[in-house]
Enzyme design. Structure first.
Site, mmCIF file in Angstrom:
data_model
loop_
_atom_site.group_PDB
_atom_site.id
_atom_site.type_symbol
_atom_site.label_atom_id
_atom_site.label_comp_id
_atom_site.label_asym_id
_atom_site.label_seq_id
_atom_site.Cartn_x
_atom_site.Cartn_y
_atom_site.Cartn_z
ATOM 1 N N ALA A 1 25.398 13.377 -12.190
ATOM 2 C CA ALA A 1 26.177 13.351 -12.958
ATOM 3 C C ALA A 1 25.567 12.707 -14.639
ATOM 4 C CB ALA A 1 27.473 12.542 -13.108
ATOM 5 N N TYR A 2 25.395 11.637 -14.414
ATOM 6 C CA TYR A 2 24.626 10.631 -15.835
ATOM 7 C C TYR A 2 23.325 11.516 -16.300
ATOM 8 C CZ TYR A 2 23.149 6.603 -18.296
ATOM 9 O OH TYR A 2 22.755 6.507 -18.748
#
Ligand SMILES: NC(=O)c1ccc[n+]([C@@H]2O[C@H](COP(=O)([O-])OP(=O)(O)OC[C@H]3O[C@@H](n4cnc5c(N)ncnc54)[C@H](O)[C@@H]3O)[C@@H](O)[C@H]2O)c1
Length: 249
Positions: A155-156
Site C-alpha cells: 500500500a505504501y
C-alpha cells in the site's frame, strides 16, 4: 558549510509539518527567510514547542478542511509560493494478501489522495501568485519504496509511486506556468514513522542502503530547500533520489 538561499517574502505551506521531515524542512525554510505555514493534524500541532508559528489544523484527506486552510493562508498572507506535500503514514509490514482493505485504502487516501486534494486547492492560488512574476515550487515527499516496490509494504509503495506519477503529470501541466513540481524519494530515516518498526525490519532496510546508515531529516530539508530555490530552474516533473545509493536510477 550550509548553503544559503534567499526565499524572503515567500509563503510556504508544509503538510505534515510537525513530523520529523516537516520540522527539518520548516527550519530550513525559516532560515532562508520564507514564512512556513504549518499544516498538520490537531494533535500533532499541539506538540510543537513553538506555538507562535503560522499553523493550521488540517486533515489532508478532508477536502473541506484543506479548502478552509487554503482560504486562511490567502486571507492572512495573500499569496502562496511554495507547497511541500509531506504528510504521510505507513502501515505495519505484512504480505499484500493480508492487508485489510480499509488499511490499503487509508494509506492511499493520506499519501496520494491527500496530496492531490492539497494540490487541487492550492495550485489555482499558486498560479495567481506566479502570475505576479514569482516562480512557484511544489515538492512532493515520496519514497525509495515507490521506485523499488518494498515487500510487505504494497500500500505504501503504491501510494508513493502514485505520488511520483502525480508529480510528473502536474509538472508537465505547469511547466510553462511558473511553477516547478518535483518529487524526492528518501530512504529510511529514524523519525516517528520508522522508529517503532520491528528491529529485524529496520536491520533489513539498513542492509539495503550502500552508505550503511539511515537518512537524516536535515538531508531531506537540504534537498527540499534547493528545489524551492531559484537555483533549481530547469527541473520539473523530476524525481530526486535520497537513498544513500540504494536506488541508482
Ligand atoms: N521516515 C522515513 O523513513 C521516510 C522515508 C521515505 C519517505 N518518508 C515520507 O516522508 C514524509 C514525512 O515523514 P516523517 O518521516 O517526517 O514521518 P512523521 O510521522 O514524523 O511525520 C508525518 C506527519 O504527517 C502528519 N499526518 C499524517 N496524516 C495526516 C493527515 N491526514 N493530514 C495531515 N497531516 C497528517 C503526521 O501528523 C505527522 O506530523 C511522509 O510522507 C513519509 O511517507 C519518510
Amino acid at each position: 558549510m550550509t548553503a544559503q538561499y534567499d526565499l524572503s517574502g515567500r509563503i510556504a505551506v508544509v503538510t505534515g509539518a510537525a513530523g520529523g521531515f516537516g520540522t527539518a524542512i520548516v527550519k530550513r525554510l525559516t532560515a532562508a527567510g520564507a514564512t512556513p505555514v504549518l499544516w498538520d493534524l490537531p494533535a500533532a500541532l499541539e506538540m510543537l514547542p513553538d506555538q507562535d508559528m503560522p499553523a493550521h489544523a488540517v486533515d489532508v484527506t478532508d477536502e473541506a478542511s484543506v479548502t478552509e486552510a487554503a482560504d486562511a493562508v490567502i486571507s492572512r498572507f495573500g499569496r502562496i509560493d511554495i507547497l511541500i506535500n509531506n504528510a504521510g503514514i505507513v502501515a505495519d509490514p505484512m504480505p499484500t494478501w493480508d492487508i485489510p482493505v480499509a488499511v490499503f485504502r487509508r494509506i492511499l487516501e493520506v499519501n496520494l489522495v491527500g496530496a492531490f486534494l492539497v494540490c487541487r486547492a492550492l495550485v489555482p492560488l499558486m498560479l495567481k501568485t506566479a502570475a505576479t512574476g514569482h516562480s512557484g515550487r511544489i515538492v512532493n515527499i515520496a519514497s525509495v519504496q515507490a521506485k523499488e516496490g518494498m515487500d510487505k509494504a504494497a500500500a505504501y509503495s503504491a501510494s508513493k509511486a502514485g505520488l511520483i506519477a502525480l508529480t510528473k503529470s502536474l509538472g508537465k501541466e505547469l511547466a510553462t506556468r511558473g511553477i516547478l513540481v518535483n518529487a524526492i524519494t528518501p530512504a529510511a530515516s529514524m523519525t516517528a514513522m520508522s522508529i517503532d518498526a520491528p528491529k529485524d525490519r529496520l536491520a533489513d532496510i539498513l542492509s539495503r542502503i550502500p552508505m550503511g546508515r539511515f537518512l537524516e531529516p536535515d538531508e531531506v530539508a537540504a534537498l527540499t530547500i534547493w528545489l524551492c530555490s531559484d537555483e533549481c530552474s530547469f527541473s520539473t516533473g523530476a524525481v530526486f533520489d535520497l537513498s544513500g545509493g540504494r536506488a541508482t536510477y
